[in-house]
Design a protein around this motif. Sequence first.
Motif, PDB file in Angstrom:
ATOM      1  N   ALA A 113      -6.444  -9.711   5.724  1.00 54.49           N
ATOM      2  CA  ALA A 113      -6.556  -8.255   5.659  1.00 54.49           C
ATOM      3  C   ALA A 113      -5.423  -7.658   4.836  1.00 54.49           C
ATOM      4  N   SER A 114      -4.234  -8.182   5.024  1.00 53.84           N
ATOM      5  CA  SER A 114      -3.084  -7.688   4.254  1.00 53.84           C
ATOM      6  C   SER A 114      -3.266  -7.964   2.768  1.00 53.84           C
ATOM      7  N   LEU A 115      -3.774  -9.142   2.449  1.00 55.11           N
ATOM      8  CA  LEU A 115      -4.015  -9.482   1.047  1.00 55.11           C
ATOM      9  C   LEU A 115      -5.064  -8.555   0.430  1.00 55.11           C
ATOM     10  N   ILE A 116      -6.149  -8.338   1.162  1.00 56.01           N
ATOM     11  CA  ILE A 116      -7.213  -7.461   0.661  1.00 56.01           C
ATOM     12  C   ILE A 116      -6.707  -6.028   0.478  1.00 56.01           C
ATOM     13  N   ALA A 135      -5.142  -1.629  -2.798  1.00 52.44           N
ATOM     14  CA  ALA A 135      -4.222  -0.511  -3.010  1.00 52.44           C
ATOM     15  C   ALA A 135      -3.667  -0.485  -4.428  1.00 52.44           C
ATOM     16  N   ALA A 136      -3.706  -1.633  -5.104  1.00 57.15           N
ATOM     17  CA  ALA A 136      -3.229  -1.702  -6.483  1.00 57.15           C
ATOM     18  C   ALA A 136      -4.285  -1.237  -7.476  1.00 57.15           C
ATOM     19  N   ALA A 137      -5.363  -0.616  -6.945  1.00 57.22           N
ATOM     20  CA  ALA A 137      -6.443  -0.072  -7.775  1.00 57.22           C
ATOM     21  C   ALA A 137      -7.170  -1.153  -8.552  1.00 57.22           C
ATOM     22  N   VAL A 177      -9.537   0.106   1.777  1.00 56.89           N
ATOM     23  CA  VAL A 177      -8.259   0.095   2.502  1.00 56.89           C
ATOM     24  C   VAL A 177      -8.402   0.632   3.926  1.00 56.89           C
ATOM     25  N   PRO A 178      -8.943   1.833   4.151  1.00 57.07           N
ATOM     26  CA  PRO A 178      -9.053   2.317   5.530  1.00 57.07           C
ATOM     27  C   PRO A 178     -10.045   1.520   6.377  1.00 57.07           C
ATOM     28  N   GLY A 206       1.266  -3.018  -2.836  1.00 56.45           N
ATOM     29  CA  GLY A 206       0.153  -2.935  -3.769  1.00 56.45           C
ATOM     30  C   GLY A 206       0.140  -1.610  -4.507  1.00 56.45           C
ATOM     31  N   LYS A 207       0.440  -0.557  -3.796  1.00 59.56           N
ATOM     32  CA  LYS A 207       0.453   0.781  -4.418  1.00 59.56           C
ATOM     33  C   LYS A 207       1.540   0.886  -5.464  1.00 59.56           C
ATOM     34  N   ILE A 208       2.716   0.364  -5.128  1.00 61.33           N
ATOM     35  CA  ILE A 208       3.839   0.437  -6.052  1.00 61.33           C
ATOM     36  C   ILE A 208       3.560  -0.355  -7.319  1.00 61.33           C
ATOM     37  N   PHE A 209       3.078  -1.585  -7.174  1.00 63.06           N
ATOM     38  CA  PHE A 209       2.811  -2.409  -8.344  1.00 63.06           C
ATOM     39  C   PHE A 209       1.608  -1.906  -9.124  1.00 63.06           C
TER      40      PHE A 209
END
Length: 233
Positions: A34-37, A42-44, A178-179, A226-229
Motif C-alpha cells: 500500500a505504501s509503495l502504491i 502521489a508522484a503523479a 491514494v485515498p 512521492g509528492k516531493i519527488f
Amino acid sequence: MTRLRMHRERHLVQRIGWLRAAVLGANDGIVSTASLIVGVAAAASMREDVLIAGVAGLAAGAMSMAAGEYVSVSSQSDAEKADLARERVELSEHTELEREELAQIYVERGVDLDLARQVAWQLMQKDALTAHARDELGLSEIVAARPVQAAFASAVTFASGAALPLVAAWISPHEAIVPVVSAASLACLALLGAIGARAGGAPVFRAMVRVTFWGALALALTAGVGKIFGMAV
C-alpha cells in the motif's frame, strides 16, 4: 462410578509458531505494498505504472519474506539442534550428574528433593533427552523451530495482504487511488489486528490501534516522499 475422560487441551501458545509468521507476513504485505502504491501514485505517475509497481512489490516482498523467515528460523533450528547434540553427549558421559541436575530443577519449582529425584529418574528412564530438552533447555514440540512452515506462511500471507491494496488500486479511479488505497489498507490492517489478537488471546482494541497507527504513519511518509519527488520531476 463416573469414569474420568482424558482430554488434550489446546492452548494459545501452540499457535505461536505459525501465528507470528502469518500476522507478520500479512501486515507487512498490506503496509509495504500500500505504501509503495500510494507513493508512486502521489508522484503523479500513470495508472499502469502504479499497478506494475504494486505487482512487483507483491512478488518481491513475498520472496523476501519467505527467504528472510527461512534463514532466521533455520538459525534458531540450528541452535536448538546444537544444544540437543551437546546434551546428548553429556547424558551419555555424565548420567548421574545430569539426573541430579534435572532433580534440582524440580526442587527449584517447589518439589521435595526425594520426590524430585524419583521424578527425574523415572523421566530419564523413559526418555532422558526429551526430559532435559523440555525442563533444562526449554525446548518442546510446541515451540520448536520449523523453517519451511514459517517461510511458507510468511510468503502466502504476505501475498494475500499485498493483494488487498493492489485490488483497491485496480478498481479505483486514477485520481482516487491514494485515498481509496489508504482507507482500504487501514481498514484491512485494523481487521488483521483484531484477528491476530483474537487468535492469540490478546486485547483486540489495543492491537487494532497499534497496527493501524503504524500503517497510517507508513502511508503518510511514502505519500509525502512521492509528492516531493513528483514535484521535483
